[in-house]
Design an enzyme around this catalytic site. Structure first.
Site, PDB file in Angstrom:
ATOM      1  CG  HIS A  32      -1.732   3.993   4.050  1.00 44.43           C
ATOM      2  ND1 HIS A  32      -3.018   3.857   4.519  1.00 44.43           N
ATOM      3  CD2 HIS A  32      -1.306   2.741   3.780  1.00 44.43           C
ATOM      4  CE1 HIS A  32      -3.367   2.576   4.507  1.00 44.43           C
ATOM      5  NE2 HIS A  32      -2.329   1.884   4.076  1.00 44.43           N
ATOM      6  CB  SER A  71      -0.959   0.009   1.189  1.00 44.54           C
ATOM      7  OG  SER A  71      -1.895  -1.030   1.053  1.00 44.54           O
TER       8      SER A  71
END
Length: 310
Positions: A217, A165
């Site tokens: 992230h 991610s």
């Protein structure tokens, strides 16, 4: 477009939360369209690592795959992921295992986690690779994944982390900076910008839930955002069509002045950011000591859940 989430272990458990949205907008250019092969190869590699990892650790018995009540993502245990190369602060800093900053990008907490991230990679990555080629997109993917791992290790030091991610958020960040730096080449500019910002905001907001590594992230997004200014420049239309101009006609410069400014700022911030982050990491510093509120970016406690040691 879509993005998955990079899983963070809370103790020895795993969670998953992701969002998928879609948008489309056009760009007015006549640049060559590349054939996408690197992104599909990344997808195959991630799936292969997941499947082969299960075979390699089969001898571990119950440690290979957790019961669904412990890992609802249908995946391996924390111990298994750790053995395969998950990001773990202590082993990176004190065990001379810096390679975990990269290997964790190719590991996933379970079938659901893998599927979500690979669908996201297909939707985001293929478009970028078709427009900008495999070298630039590959660099953004890998460096964003590294940036996400570095920030994750700085702020989350008591858990392990796996997933693509950070790299996926890097591709989203690169899409945003590419839109800004090539603003004049787009139609429906406002719609494109609003759509992309909403997608990014929703996915970052999901990161405040427990068991989700929002530090990765954010680190991946910031790395990709700066890399987009450096690697995803488009030339002006006047320069692209210079061959069709009559002899003696004035030719525009390849890029606008503001694009060069963005490029310089992007390079400077990337060098400083990675240098400072890596130095702090390998000196064993805790990012939370320098930012007392940053832990809220990864988890916001509510009456429904507690964040534990974030």
């Amino acid at each position: 477009m879509a993005t998955g989430d990079l899983e963070r272990g809370n103790g020895k458990s795993r969670g998953n939360c992701y969002n998928r949205s879609s948008s489309s907008y056009s760009v007015e250019n006549d640049e060559k369209q590349w054939t996408s092969w690197l992104v599909p190869m990344f997808v195959v590699e991630n799936v292969a690592v997941f499947c082969c990892g299960r075979c390699v650790v089969r001898f571990l018995g119950r440690l290979s795959f957790q019961p669904t009540r412990e890992n609802p993502l249908f995946g391996p245990s924390s111990n298994t992921l750790e053995k395969l190369g998950a990001l773990e602060w202590y082993k990176v800093v004190h065990g001379n295992q810096g390679w975990r900053l990269i290997t964790c990008i190719w590991l996933h907490a379970g079938v659901i986690h893998l599927l979500a991230n690979m669908l996201s990679l297909i939707f985001i990555g293929i478009r970028l690779e078709q427009q900008f080629g495999f070298i630039r997109v590959g660099l953004i993917y890998l460096l964003s994944g590294l940036g996400g791992s570095v920030l994750s290790a700085l702020f989350i030091q008591c858990n392990i982390s796996v997933g693509a991610s950070g790299a996926l958020f890097g591709l989203l960040g690169a899409m945003l900076s590419e839109l800004l730096t090539n603003w004049t080449t787009y139609t429906n500019k406002a719609a494109a910008l609003i759509t992309l910002v909403v997608i990014i905001a929703i996915n970052l907001a999901i990161g405040i839930l427990p068991h989700v590594d929002n530090s990765a992230h954010i680190g991946g997004f910031l790395s990709g955002f700066l890399l987009g200014f450096v690697l995803l420049l488009r030339p002006q239309f006047g320069w692209v069509g210079r061959k069709n101009l009559p002899a003696g006609a004035p030719v525009k410069s390849k890029h606008k002045a503001y694009q060069y400014v963005f490029w310089v700022i992007g390079v400077d911030l990337l060098v400083v950011g990675f240098s400072v982050g890596l130095v702090m990491l390998f000196r064993g510093e805790n990012g939370n000591d320098h930012c007392s509120w940053c832990h809220y970016l990864s988890c916001v406690p509510t009456s429904k859940w507690h964040c534990g040691n974030s």
